[in-house]
Motif scaffolding. Structure first.
Motif, PDB file in Angstrom:
ATOM      1  N   UNK A  95       0.839  -1.194   0.000  1.00 38.49           N
ATOM      2  CA  UNK A  95       0.000   0.000   0.000  1.00 38.49           C
ATOM      3  C   UNK A  95       0.877   1.248   0.000  1.00 38.49           C
ATOM      4  N   UNK A  96       0.327   2.311  -0.490  1.00 40.27           N
ATOM      5  CA  UNK A  96       0.989   3.615  -0.424  1.00 40.27           C
ATOM      6  C   UNK A  96      -0.099   4.671  -0.376  1.00 40.27           C
ATOM      7  N   UNK A  97       0.252   5.810   0.116  1.00 34.47           N
ATOM      8  CA  UNK A  97      -0.738   6.873   0.245  1.00 34.47           C
ATOM      9  C   UNK A  97      -0.744   7.766  -0.993  1.00 34.47           C
ATOM     10  N   UNK A  98      -1.862   8.386  -1.213  1.00 33.69           N
ATOM     11  CA  UNK A  98      -1.994   9.393  -2.263  1.00 33.69           C
ATOM     12  C   UNK A  98      -2.333  10.695  -1.546  1.00 33.69           C
ATOM     13  N   UNK A 139       6.526  16.534  -0.388  1.00 29.07           N
ATOM     14  CA  UNK A 139       6.515  15.097  -0.104  1.00 29.07           C
ATOM     15  C   UNK A 139       6.728  14.746   1.372  1.00 29.07           C
ATOM     16  N   UNK A 140       7.284  15.655   2.168  1.00 34.07           N
ATOM     17  CA  UNK A 140       7.512  15.374   3.583  1.00 34.07           C
ATOM     18  C   UNK A 140       6.355  15.827   4.468  1.00 34.07           C
ATOM     19  N   UNK A 141       5.313  16.384   3.853  1.00 35.91           N
ATOM     20  CA  UNK A 141       4.134  16.778   4.610  1.00 35.91           C
ATOM     21  C   UNK A 141       4.178  18.191   5.169  1.00 35.91           C
ATOM     22  N   UNK A 142       5.243  18.916   4.934  1.00 30.12           N
ATOM     23  CA  UNK A 142       5.315  20.294   5.411  1.00 30.12           C
ATOM     24  C   UNK A 142       4.646  21.225   4.406  1.00 30.12           C
ATOM     25  N   UNK A 143       4.361  22.423   4.836  1.00 30.12           N
ATOM     26  CA  UNK A 143       3.721  23.411   3.969  1.00 30.12           C
ATOM     27  C   UNK A 143       4.712  24.527   3.687  1.00 30.12           C
TER      28      UNK A 143
END
Length: 71
Positions: A39-42, A58-62
């Motif tokens: 599994x992987x996230x989108x 890609x690291x979730x930061x803004x």
């Protein structure tokens, strides 16, 4: 992985082509793989259409450098 190591030790002329050895090694690696990704996230980010230039990091930061809001 002994079979995979044996393939790596073969000389190129012992294989019909370099690709045949590579395909054989891939099949063995897949067969003997210690893990399997199932599994992987989108990632997606709902936002106003007026926001321009925002990219999902890609690291979730803004990161808002270069982001603008149209009037």
């Amino acid at each position: 992985m002994p079979r995979l190591l044996a393939i790596g030790k073969r000389r190129r002329h012992e294989c019909r082509s370099g690709r045949s050895c590579y395909r054989e090694a891939q099949a063995i690696g897949k067969e003997q793989a210690p893990m399997m990704n199932i599994a992987h996230s989108i990632d997606f980010m709902p936002m106003s259409r007026a926001v321009k230039g925002y990219k999902i990091h890609p690291m979730g930061t803004h990161i808002f450098y270069g982001v603008d809001i149209e009037d």
